[in-house]
Motif scaffolding. Structure first.
Motif, mmCIF file in Angstrom:
data_model
loop_
_atom_site.group_PDB
_atom_site.id
_atom_site.type_symbol
_atom_site.label_atom_id
_atom_site.label_comp_id
_atom_site.label_asym_id
_atom_site.label_seq_id
_atom_site.Cartn_x
_atom_site.Cartn_y
_atom_site.Cartn_z
ATOM 1 N N ILE A 139 1.154 -1.078 0.282
ATOM 2 C CA ILE A 139 0.066 0.072 0.332
ATOM 3 C C ILE A 139 0.703 1.247 0.400
ATOM 4 C CG2 ILE A 139 -1.467 1.437 1.511
ATOM 5 C CD1 ILE A 139 -2.148 -1.411 2.906
ATOM 6 N N HIS A 140 0.477 2.173 -1.301
ATOM 7 C CA HIS A 140 1.488 3.247 -0.856
ATOM 8 C C HIS A 140 0.157 4.668 -0.800
ATOM 9 C CE1 HIS A 140 1.844 3.909 -5.293
ATOM 10 N NE2 HIS A 140 1.602 2.343 -5.309
ATOM 11 N N CYS A 141 1.007 5.877 -0.414
ATOM 12 C CA CYS A 141 -0.118 7.094 -0.769
ATOM 13 C C CYS A 141 1.294 8.163 -1.337
ATOM 14 C CB CYS A 141 -0.298 7.141 0.380
ATOM 15 S SG CYS A 141 -2.331 6.218 1.420
ATOM 16 N N ARG A 142 0.456 9.033 -2.016
ATOM 17 C CA ARG A 142 1.475 10.253 -1.936
ATOM 18 C C ARG A 142 0.290 11.458 -2.593
ATOM 19 N NH1 ARG A 142 6.416 8.264 -4.477
ATOM 20 N NH2 ARG A 142 6.334 5.965 -5.101
ATOM 21 N N GLY A 143 1.137 12.020 -2.804
ATOM 22 C CA GLY A 143 0.901 13.403 -2.393
ATOM 23 C C GLY A 143 0.567 14.149 -1.330
ATOM 24 N N LEU A 144 -0.653 15.799 -1.560
ATOM 25 C CA LEU A 144 -1.306 16.381 -0.322
ATOM 26 C C LEU A 144 -2.622 17.113 -0.121
ATOM 27 C CD1 LEU A 144 1.915 18.988 -0.162
ATOM 28 C CD2 LEU A 144 1.707 17.307 1.255
ATOM 29 N N PRO A 185 -2.902 9.162 3.919
ATOM 30 C CA PRO A 185 -2.217 7.719 4.072
ATOM 31 C C PRO A 185 -2.729 6.917 5.982
ATOM 32 C CG PRO A 185 -0.792 9.825 4.612
ATOM 33 C CD PRO A 185 -2.252 9.994 4.453
ATOM 34 N N PHE A 186 -3.207 7.790 6.448
ATOM 35 C CA PHE A 186 -3.721 7.422 7.889
ATOM 36 C C PHE A 186 -4.769 6.475 7.867
ATOM 37 C CE2 PHE A 186 -0.995 11.080 9.330
ATOM 38 C CZ PHE A 186 -0.049 10.380 10.279
ATOM 39 N N ALA A 187 -5.753 6.776 6.673
ATOM 40 C CA ALA A 187 -7.080 6.307 7.026
ATOM 41 C C ALA A 187 -7.054 4.796 6.196
ATOM 42 C CB ALA A 187 -7.634 6.983 5.543
ATOM 43 N N ALA A 188 -4.696 4.775 5.100
ATOM 44 C CA ALA A 188 -4.944 3.501 4.559
ATOM 45 C C ALA A 188 -4.877 2.948 5.563
ATOM 46 C CB ALA A 188 -3.669 4.136 3.324
ATOM 47 N N LEU A 189 -3.480 3.215 6.982
ATOM 48 C CA LEU A 189 -3.708 2.374 7.995
ATOM 49 C C LEU A 189 -4.340 1.867 8.973
ATOM 50 C CD1 LEU A 189 -0.519 5.026 9.257
ATOM 51 C CD2 LEU A 189 0.065 2.573 8.234
ATOM 52 N N GLY A 242 7.040 -0.649 6.943
ATOM 53 C CA GLY A 242 7.184 0.243 5.445
ATOM 54 C C GLY A 242 7.712 2.204 6.598
ATOM 55 N N TRP A 243 7.326 3.446 6.085
ATOM 56 C CA TRP A 243 7.633 3.950 6.466
ATOM 57 C C TRP A 243 6.516 5.138 6.406
ATOM 58 C CZ3 TRP A 243 10.646 3.051 1.330
ATOM 59 C CH2 TRP A 243 9.826 4.328 0.228
ATOM 60 N N LEU A 244 6.408 6.090 7.066
ATOM 61 C CA LEU A 244 5.262 7.064 7.020
ATOM 62 C C LEU A 244 6.445 8.075 7.300
ATOM 63 C CD1 LEU A 244 2.529 8.159 7.109
ATOM 64 C CD2 LEU A 244 2.841 7.532 9.512
ATOM 65 N N SER A 245 6.324 9.969 6.222
ATOM 66 C CA SER A 245 6.569 10.766 5.990
ATOM 67 C C SER A 245 6.345 11.668 6.556
ATOM 68 C CB SER A 245 6.748 10.896 4.762
ATOM 69 O OG SER A 245 5.845 12.079 4.057
ATOM 70 N N MET A 273 9.060 11.487 -2.784
ATOM 71 C CA MET A 273 8.658 9.739 -2.506
ATOM 72 C C MET A 273 7.234 9.897 -1.388
ATOM 73 S SD MET A 273 11.635 8.398 -1.999
ATOM 74 C CE MET A 273 11.677 7.636 -0.424
ATOM 75 N N ALA A 274 6.857 8.659 -1.487
ATOM 76 C CA ALA A 274 6.014 8.234 -1.552
ATOM 77 C C ALA A 274 5.644 8.512 -0.121
ATOM 78 C CB ALA A 274 5.799 6.121 -0.865
ATOM 79 N N SER A 275 4.629 9.321 0.699
ATOM 80 C CA SER A 275 4.381 9.497 1.884
ATOM 81 C C SER A 275 3.826 8.510 2.765
ATOM 82 C CB SER A 275 2.956 10.414 2.374
ATOM 83 O OG SER A 275 1.761 9.646 1.853
#
Length: 428
Positions: A51-56, A65-69, A79-82, A100-102
């Motif tokens: 799963i990856h998220c990008r952008g603002l 990204p928090f909804a994805a988590l 993985g990482w969270l930016s 980079m992916a957030s």
């Protein structure tokens, strides 16, 4: 998901196994230094799910990204969270855009687990056939590693000069004097070309050899993005009962090869009013962050201003603990505490705004977190300091310093190099 099984293997060092997985997509290496905090190592590749998220917020196809988590299924995820994921928790603040992916997070099954203290190695997973396939692969002759390329120190482009950083310190001191801030963590970045024949595994091995740390790690996504970290700082840990721990670091001195001078540096740090005040300020900020999601009265400071020594630096580390409120989980805690207090400032949102004005580049995964959710739901994360970031053909290195009212601009610029130099020298 069924309970993971174990398949014992003969002991091998993590680097030997990592070389056999080198080149796989979705490689993760959650490393340690053999201490009680860094006892365990996890290695895996070829994830079952990514799963990856990008952008603002407001961008086309951008995703929270928090909804994805919140939507993660069971299993082992890492993985990482930016840093700029904070745009989704505090949209009113300005946030820089990073390529980079957030969020990049993957579910691996099976994976390899190492106990560095007992020198034990085993495969964990829920699919016995896949576990046997991995075991058979590891029985093959390990490849001869390529000679890791060197990156000369002069190849790095400094996005902020030494004097420019010192000037940023002066500007933050002026904001503090005006009552705008109490503290802010100013960072700087340098970059170079990613060597064309470089292996992320071999570059990470050089970093971990020179700068071992309990919360280190490598993530190589396979699509031109990678993260190499030798972080000594835990951000948040939550056990299956909801018990929370955070270990903020504030206060740094370089190590010295002369034992007497090294002891003097440690004593100077422990006795420094400036560093002690900075650490206590962040402890108070984190107590407030934890108080948003923890049971009232459960938050305690179990260690205040403890000295921790690593191969390159001495640090002051505190430990804050609490108990999550019923019905809340690690994602609620992560959202409440994001971004980390030790790499932002106080008041946090005002500090983030001022730092965005002062720093010439985005942070991306730097000052974010390397995160891991284990099979049983235990959550752990670091603060991504002492980290290198790859995006396509560019390699970035960042470092930062906490600035308070009596910070010396030239001294902070010198401290910046204490933190950055070991990483750059490891690759040179």
């Amino acid at each position: 998901m069924s309970t993971p099984q174990r398949l014992e293997l003969p002991w091998r060092e993590p680097i030997v196994v990592a070389r056999q997985l080198d080149g796989d997509n979705g490689l993760i290496w959650l490393d340690g230094d053999g201490s009680d905090l860094g006892r365990w190592v996890t290695l895996a590749s070829q994830p079952q799910e990514v799963i990856h998220c990008r952008g603002l917020p407001g961008d086309t196809e951008a995703r929270d990204p928090f909804a994805a988590l919140k939507g993660l299924g069971p299993g082992h995820w890492s993985g990482w969270l930016s840093y700029e994921a904070a745009a989704w928790t505090e949209a009113g603040n300005p946030w820089s855009r990073d390529a980079m992916a957030s969020l990049w997070i993957a579910r691996h099954d099976p994976l390899l687990r190492f106990d560095l203290q007992q020198r034990q190695l085993w495969i964990e997973g829920t699919n016995p056939a896949a576990m046997q396939q991995l075991a058979a692969r590891l029985q093959q002759t390990a490849p001869i590693p390529p000679a890791p390329p060197t990156i000369p120190l002069e190849a790095w482009h400094q996005h902020t000069s030494r004097e420019g950083f010192a000037d940023g310190v002066r500007r933050i001191r002026a904001l503090i004097a005006a009552g705008d801030l109490f503290q802010a963590n100013l960072t700087a970045c340098c970059s170079t070309n990613w060597p064309s024949d470089a292996s992320a595994v071999e570059l990470f091995q050089r970093i971990r050899h020179q700068c071992p740390a309990p919360f280190a790690g490598l993530v190589a996504t396979g699509n031109g993005e990678a993260l190499l970290s030798s972080s000594p700082e835990r951000f948040l840990q939550v056990d299956p009962t909801g018990r929370v721990e955070t270990r903020p670091i504030k206060g740094t001195r370089p190590r010295h090869s002369n034992p007497d001078l090294d002891a003097d540096m440690a004593a100077e740090l422990v006795c420094s009013d400036k560093d002690r005040a900075e650490n206590v300020m962040i402890v108070d900020l984190l107590r407030n962050d934890l108080g948003r999601v923890c049971i009232p009265g459960s938050i305690q400071v179990s260690q205040l201003l403890g000295l921790e020594s690593y191969p390159a630096v001495h640090h002051l580390t505190s430990v804050v603990e609490g108990q999550l409120q019923p019905g809340l989980n690690w994602v609620d805690l992560l959202r409440a505490c994001w971004p980390g207090g030790s790499i932002s400032g106080a008041p946090k949102l005002r500090a983030c705004q001022r730092l965005q004005e002062l720093e010439p580049t985005s942070r991306g995964p730097y000052c974010g977190s390397l995160i891991r959710i284990d099979w049983n739901g235990r959550f752990d994360s670091n603060i991504l300091i002492r980290s290198l970031i790859r995006k396509d053909r560019t390699l970035r290195a960042h470092a930062g310093c906490g600035i308070v009212a009596d910070s010396d601009p030239d001294g902070e610029a010198e401290e910046l190099m204490w933190k950055l130099q070991p990483l750059l020298e490891a690759l040179a």
